[in-house]
Design a protein around this motif. Sequence first.
Motif, PDB file in Angstrom:
ATOM      1  N   GLU A   3     -39.633   1.384 -53.812  1.00 50.09           N
ATOM      2  CA  GLU A   3     -39.095   0.204 -54.133  1.00 50.09           C
ATOM      3  C   GLU A   3     -40.293  -1.024 -54.626  1.00 50.09           C
ATOM      4  N   THR A   4     -41.199  -1.188 -54.018  1.00 50.25           N
ATOM      5  CA  THR A   4     -42.047  -1.891 -54.576  1.00 50.25           C
ATOM      6  C   THR A   4     -42.713  -1.716 -55.750  1.00 50.25           C
ATOM      7  N   ASP A   6     -41.244   0.102 -58.199  1.00 52.16           N
ATOM      8  CA  ASP A   6     -40.066  -0.138 -59.177  1.00 52.16           C
ATOM      9  C   ASP A   6     -40.065  -1.425 -59.474  1.00 52.16           C
ATOM     10  N   ALA A   7     -40.180  -2.531 -58.376  1.00 48.32           N
ATOM     11  CA  ALA A   7     -40.127  -4.006 -58.764  1.00 48.32           C
ATOM     12  C   ALA A   7     -41.428  -4.440 -59.562  1.00 48.32           C
ATOM     13  N   CYS A  10     -40.637  -3.694 -63.382  1.00 47.78           N
ATOM     14  CA  CYS A  10     -39.324  -4.329 -63.795  1.00 47.78           C
ATOM     15  C   CYS A  10     -39.452  -5.730 -63.963  1.00 47.78           C
ATOM     16  N   ARG A  11     -40.666  -6.469 -63.455  1.00 47.87           N
ATOM     17  CA  ARG A  11     -41.009  -7.959 -63.547  1.00 47.87           C
ATOM     18  C   ARG A  11     -41.648  -8.265 -65.079  1.00 47.87           C
ATOM     19  N   GLN A  35     -36.930 -11.246 -62.407  1.00 49.43           N
ATOM     20  CA  GLN A  35     -38.039 -11.491 -61.637  1.00 49.43           C
ATOM     21  C   GLN A  35     -39.404 -11.942 -62.658  1.00 49.43           C
TER      22      GLN A  35
END
Length: 512
Positions: A3-4, A6-7, A10-11, A35
Amino acid sequence: MSETADALECRVLMRGATARDALMTRAVLERADVQVQTCSTLAELVDELARGAGALVLAEEALADPAATGLTQALQRQPPWSDLPVLVLARQGADSRVVAEAMDSVANVTVIERPMRVAAFVSSVRSALRARKRQYDLRATLEGLRVADQRKTEFLATLAHELRNPLAPLQTALTLLKRKRPGPDEAARHYDMMRRQIDHMVRLVNDLMEISRITRGRIELDMGPIDLRQVLRDAVELSRPLLDAAQHQLALRLPEGPLPLAGDSVRLTQVFSNLLNNAAKYTPAAGHVVLTAQAQDGQAVVGVQDDGIGIAPDMLDTVFDMFVQVSGASKAAQGGLGIGLTLARSLVELHGGRIVAHSAGLGQGSTFTVRLPLQAEPAVETPVDAPAATAAALTALVVDDNRDAADSLAEFLEAVGMSTGVAYSGAQALELLPELRPDLAILDIGMPGMDGYELARRLRQHPAGQRTLLVALTGWGQQRDREATAEAGFDHHLVKPLDPEQLIALVEGFSR
C-alpha cells in the motif's frame, strides 16, 4: 505492490515558484483528493522521483535551476512502459526559452499558463494521473507476460526432459532385443519395461490434454450421487504402487458414516490420486503420508499430509498456477510435468469446492486441504455388473498412412483372433472393401489425399460397409474432434496411442 509503494506511485511531486505558491497549489489539489508532495528544491524532487510519482507539477522558474539537468536525465531513463506526465506552470506572456527546452527534452509535457482557472488545473492533474494509472496497468501486463513466458520456457524444458526420460530406456531395450535376440524370459522383462515407459508417456500427454480441455472450458463432468469415501479408496488404489515403491507409510483415516455429495467420481479420484502422487514423489523414501476425511459445516474436508520437502511461504499462493514449479521440486520428483496441482484445483472448483496448500516451510512437509459441498442425503451406490465378454471371429480393416502403425495394429488384432486387411490410403481401403466386408474398420483421420472423414462417409455409403463398426483412431481428442468424427459416421473415437485393452473391450461389446 504494498500500500505504501502504491501511494508513492500515485502522488504528485510539486516544485512551486515560491513557498507561498506551493502551499496554495497543494491546498487546491488536496481539496480535490489528490495526494501532493511539495519539494523545496528541484534536487529534492529528483530524489523523491526515484521513490515513485504519478505526475510532476513544476513552476517555470524551477526549470532554470541547475538541477533541471538531473531531472531531464532521470526522465530520459524511464523504462519502456513509463511516460511520466509533467505539468509546467508557465508565466503569462511571451514564450519562454526554458519551457521550450523542457518540451524538447521531455516527451510528456503539458504547459498551463498562469494565472489559471482552478477547475482547469485540477482537471489537467487528474487526467495526468489517469494516464499514469494506465501506464501502471501496462507495466503489470508486461510483467505478467514476462513471468508467464519464463514459466512456459521452464515448462517446455521440463517437458522435453520428461519425454526424453522414457525414450532412452525404450531405445536401449529395442537395441538389445534386436542385437541379442534374447529368450522369452529375458525378452518379457524388456517388454514389461517398455510397457511401463509407454504408459508414462501416455500419462504426460493425457495431463497436457486435460489442461487444454479445462482452460478452454470444454471438459464435461459426469455428475451423480457418490460417497466420497469410496473415491478416496479408489485414489489410494491408484497411487499405491508409487507409495509402495518409495516405502512410504500411508495412514487412511475415514469416517464411519458416508460422505455424500454430487460429483464425477472419476474426476475426483483423479484429484486425490494426483495429491497422493505428489506426496509420494516429494517425500524422501520411507516417509509418512496421511489421508484424512471428515464432515464439517456442510462440507467434506479432505487432507493429504506428508513430511516431505515442503513449500516455501512465497510459493503457497502460486503453487497451483500453470507452469509453476516449487524451487528444487523437479529434482525431488520422479518424473512429471508439474501440472498435477493445476488439474486438481480446476477439477475441484468445477465441483464447487476449494483447495488450499499449507506448509511451515522448506523441509517441513506439506498439507493440501480440499473442501467439497456435501449433500443432505447419503449417496446410494448401485453395483454395476461387469459385461460378459463375447468372443467372435471378426474381420477388421486397418487404414493408416503410417505403415508401421497400420501393420503393428493389424498384427495385434490377428493375435486376438481377428482376420485383418491393411490399407495405407483411403483409395486402397475402398478397393479392399467388397472382398473383405469388414465387421470392424479402424481409420486414421489425418491421411493425405482422402482423409479419414471422407473415407468414413464413403464406407457408410457402400453396401459392404453400412453395418461396419467404424472407429476413428487419431491424435486429436478435443470435443470438437469427437463431434466431427460422429458427424462423419464413426461409432467410436479413440485417441492415440491406442490402449489395447480399451479396443478389446470395445470389440467385445460389439454385437454383429
